[in-house]
Write a protein that holds these residues in place. Sequence first.
Motif, short mmCIF file in Angstrom:
data_model
loop_
_atom_site.label_atom_id
_atom_site.label_comp_id
_atom_site.label_asym_id
_atom_site.label_seq_id
_atom_site.Cartn_x
_atom_site.Cartn_y
_atom_site.Cartn_z
N GLN A 1 -54.56 -36.64 -5.82
CA GLN A 1 -54.25 -35.49 -4.97
C GLN A 1 -52.75 -35.34 -4.80
N ASP A 2 -52.02 -36.45 -4.73
CA ASP A 2 -50.56 -36.36 -4.69
C ASP A 2 -50.03 -35.66 -5.94
N LEU A 3 -50.59 -36.03 -7.09
CA LEU A 3 -50.16 -35.42 -8.35
C LEU A 3 -50.38 -33.91 -8.31
N VAL A 4 -51.50 -33.49 -7.74
CA VAL A 4 -51.80 -32.06 -7.65
C VAL A 4 -50.86 -31.36 -6.68
N SER A 5 -50.80 -31.85 -5.44
CA SER A 5 -50.09 -31.12 -4.39
C SER A 5 -48.57 -31.19 -4.52
N ALA A 6 -48.03 -32.32 -4.98
CA ALA A 6 -46.59 -32.48 -5.04
C ALA A 6 -45.99 -32.09 -6.38
N TYR A 7 -46.82 -31.90 -7.39
CA TYR A 7 -46.28 -31.64 -8.73
C TYR A 7 -46.98 -30.48 -9.44
N MET A 8 -48.30 -30.56 -9.60
CA MET A 8 -48.99 -29.56 -10.40
C MET A 8 -49.06 -28.19 -9.73
N GLU A 9 -49.34 -28.15 -8.44
CA GLU A 9 -49.39 -26.86 -7.76
C GLU A 9 -48.03 -26.15 -7.76
N PRO A 10 -46.93 -26.85 -7.42
CA PRO A 10 -45.63 -26.19 -7.52
C PRO A 10 -45.31 -25.74 -8.95
N LEU A 11 -45.69 -26.54 -9.94
CA LEU A 11 -45.41 -26.19 -11.33
C LEU A 11 -46.20 -24.96 -11.75
N ALA A 12 -47.50 -24.96 -11.47
CA ALA A 12 -48.34 -23.82 -11.84
C ALA A 12 -47.95 -22.56 -11.08
N GLY A 13 -47.31 -22.72 -9.92
CA GLY A 13 -46.92 -21.57 -9.11
C GLY A 13 -45.57 -20.97 -9.45
N LEU A 14 -44.83 -21.57 -10.39
CA LEU A 14 -43.52 -21.04 -10.75
C LEU A 14 -43.66 -19.63 -11.33
N ASP A 15 -42.67 -18.80 -11.06
CA ASP A 15 -42.71 -17.41 -11.53
C ASP A 15 -42.80 -17.32 -13.05
N VAL A 16 -42.27 -18.32 -13.75
CA VAL A 16 -42.29 -18.27 -15.21
C VAL A 16 -43.60 -18.78 -15.80
N ILE A 17 -44.45 -19.39 -14.96
CA ILE A 17 -45.72 -19.92 -15.44
C ILE A 17 -46.91 -19.17 -14.85
N ALA A 18 -46.91 -18.93 -13.55
CA ALA A 18 -48.08 -18.38 -12.86
C ALA A 18 -48.66 -17.13 -13.53
N PRO A 19 -47.85 -16.14 -13.94
CA PRO A 19 -48.44 -14.93 -14.55
C PRO A 19 -49.13 -15.19 -15.88
N GLN A 20 -48.84 -16.35 -16.49
CA GLN A 20 -49.40 -16.63 -17.81
C GLN A 20 -50.65 -17.50 -17.75
N VAL A 21 -51.10 -17.85 -16.54
CA VAL A 21 -52.28 -18.70 -16.40
C VAL A 21 -53.48 -17.85 -15.99
N ARG A 22 -54.56 -17.98 -16.72
CA ARG A 22 -55.80 -17.27 -16.41
C ARG A 22 -56.83 -18.30 -15.94
N TYR A 23 -57.29 -18.15 -14.71
CA TYR A 23 -58.27 -19.07 -14.16
C TYR A 23 -59.68 -18.53 -14.36
N GLY A 24 -60.64 -19.44 -14.35
CA GLY A 24 -62.02 -19.03 -14.62
C GLY A 24 -62.21 -18.56 -16.04
N ALA A 25 -61.35 -19.01 -16.94
CA ALA A 25 -61.39 -18.59 -18.34
C ALA A 25 -61.86 -19.76 -19.19
N ARG A 26 -63.13 -19.84 -19.41
CA ARG A 26 -63.71 -20.95 -20.18
C ARG A 26 -63.80 -20.56 -21.65
N VAL A 27 -63.17 -21.36 -22.50
CA VAL A 27 -63.19 -21.08 -23.94
C VAL A 27 -64.51 -21.52 -24.54
N SER A 28 -65.14 -20.64 -25.33
CA SER A 28 -66.41 -20.97 -25.96
C SER A 28 -66.28 -21.22 -27.45
N ALA A 29 -65.23 -20.67 -28.10
CA ALA A 29 -65.09 -20.86 -29.54
C ALA A 29 -63.68 -20.48 -29.99
#
Length: 488
Positions: free
Chosen positions: A98-126
């Motif tokens: 949880q430390d890894l998520v809250s102190a590192y991954m969430e801030p990283l995924a929330g950066l302006d240069v990354i956040a718009p490029q992440v699609r959630y709920g997008a499960r790859v099938s092929a």
Amino acid sequence: MPHQPDLVLPEVDQSGAALPVVVIGAGPVGLAAAAHLIERGLPFVVLESGPVAGSSVRQWGHVRMFSPWRYNTDAAAVRLLHASGWTAPDLEALPTGQDLVSAYMEPLAGLDVIAPQVRYGARVSAISRLDVDRLRTAGRETAPFVVRMQDGSEITARAVIDASGTWATPNVLGANGLPAHGEHEAADWIEDALPDVLGADRDRFTGRHTVVVGAGHSAATTLLAFADLVEQAPGTRVTWAVRADAPDRAYGGGDDDALPARGSLGSGLRLLVDKGLVELAAGFTVNAVHVLNNGTVELRSRRPGAPDRTIKADHVVAATGYRPDHSIAAELRLDLDPILGTTRLLAPLIDPNDHSCGTVRPHGVDELAHPEPGYYAIGMKSYGRAPTFLLATGYEQARSVVAALAGDWAAARDVQLDLPETGVCSVTLAVRAITDDFGLPPDTPAKLVAATTRHLDRHTNPADAVMAAAAELGIAPAAAVKLAALAG
């Protein structure tokens, strides 16, 4: 070792629009790949099947990691975070998931240069190539990838970096690699690895009998937590079922382990078995699982030349490891090692029969390459069934692969890793984490060692000496076992 030829990959689609690199998975390694793609100026899209970044890590968020912060963050990601004003954690501390998520991954995924490029709920099938199936060779290298989602939508891509991991595909209970007879029918009684025994899942296990199946570090971590619960809640039992006639693998190297926080698990388990907090069922190969009329479950072991054995319990924790799922790449040309399910060049470097995580030599794009140009599995998935993966390895894989995609082969092949045998951890760090968890003074470990030494003359069992020393000093038994394991 021959190098992979320099890549000739499609950069634009038929309309002339720039093709992105598709990264599958917004876990720590997938986000590291995104950070390196940003620094290289390559367009990208991150596809995450879960609702948030680090969805898999959150499921084991209560577990403390074996390596300190400095080895759990990626260099490119840290550069981006520092530019946004991020405050780094104590680099020598041991984080939880949880430390890894809250102190590192969430801030990283929330950066302006990354956040718009992440699609959630997008499960790859092929994954395939545009108008090119696996059989066709002509024009293959210049055909864009087609990444299809479960909802039917598709993305054309310049390259694909699969960092989806293996958390969603655990190994089965069956000792032969096949599901044990009745395993699917008993799914409601079988828990995934690393339940939160002392937290969110406590009520399910309190006062009940649980069998933990497996001999790896996930099993060891879970057993240590169960031992605490056994002492805290009368009527709680835990049985440890291992295939080997002796649990040497889980006991591991003890004081010789290159990651002391990990090696301590083995030493701690030996103490727990000796003390009677954990019941050991060695030589137990799970062949069948039966749900009984009284609402409990029965595991059956059947070995040639030996009588059948059974264990009845309320719950089973399947801590049997994980395996990769390559089904989404069925239309790609993969060259997989027949044993581990990783690339053939990487397999001999990470074979758990010969290596621990600390003896894996540096590897990058060449070892990760398949006959399908532009497709790479990195992170835990790249290791197949080998359990020797560390985040630092995945971050270096991401850096190397992205450098190759950018055409910088000199950087791609300049692979360097600082793994546990070269000093990733120290006993001091792991001991400090335990004293902090239990609110103990920093001199407690030294006092426990001294007191245990005095009691050894009066107790033939070292575990009894540790417990006597703990009682003398007023240290909780759970803390004493873990500290004694580290203190040697």
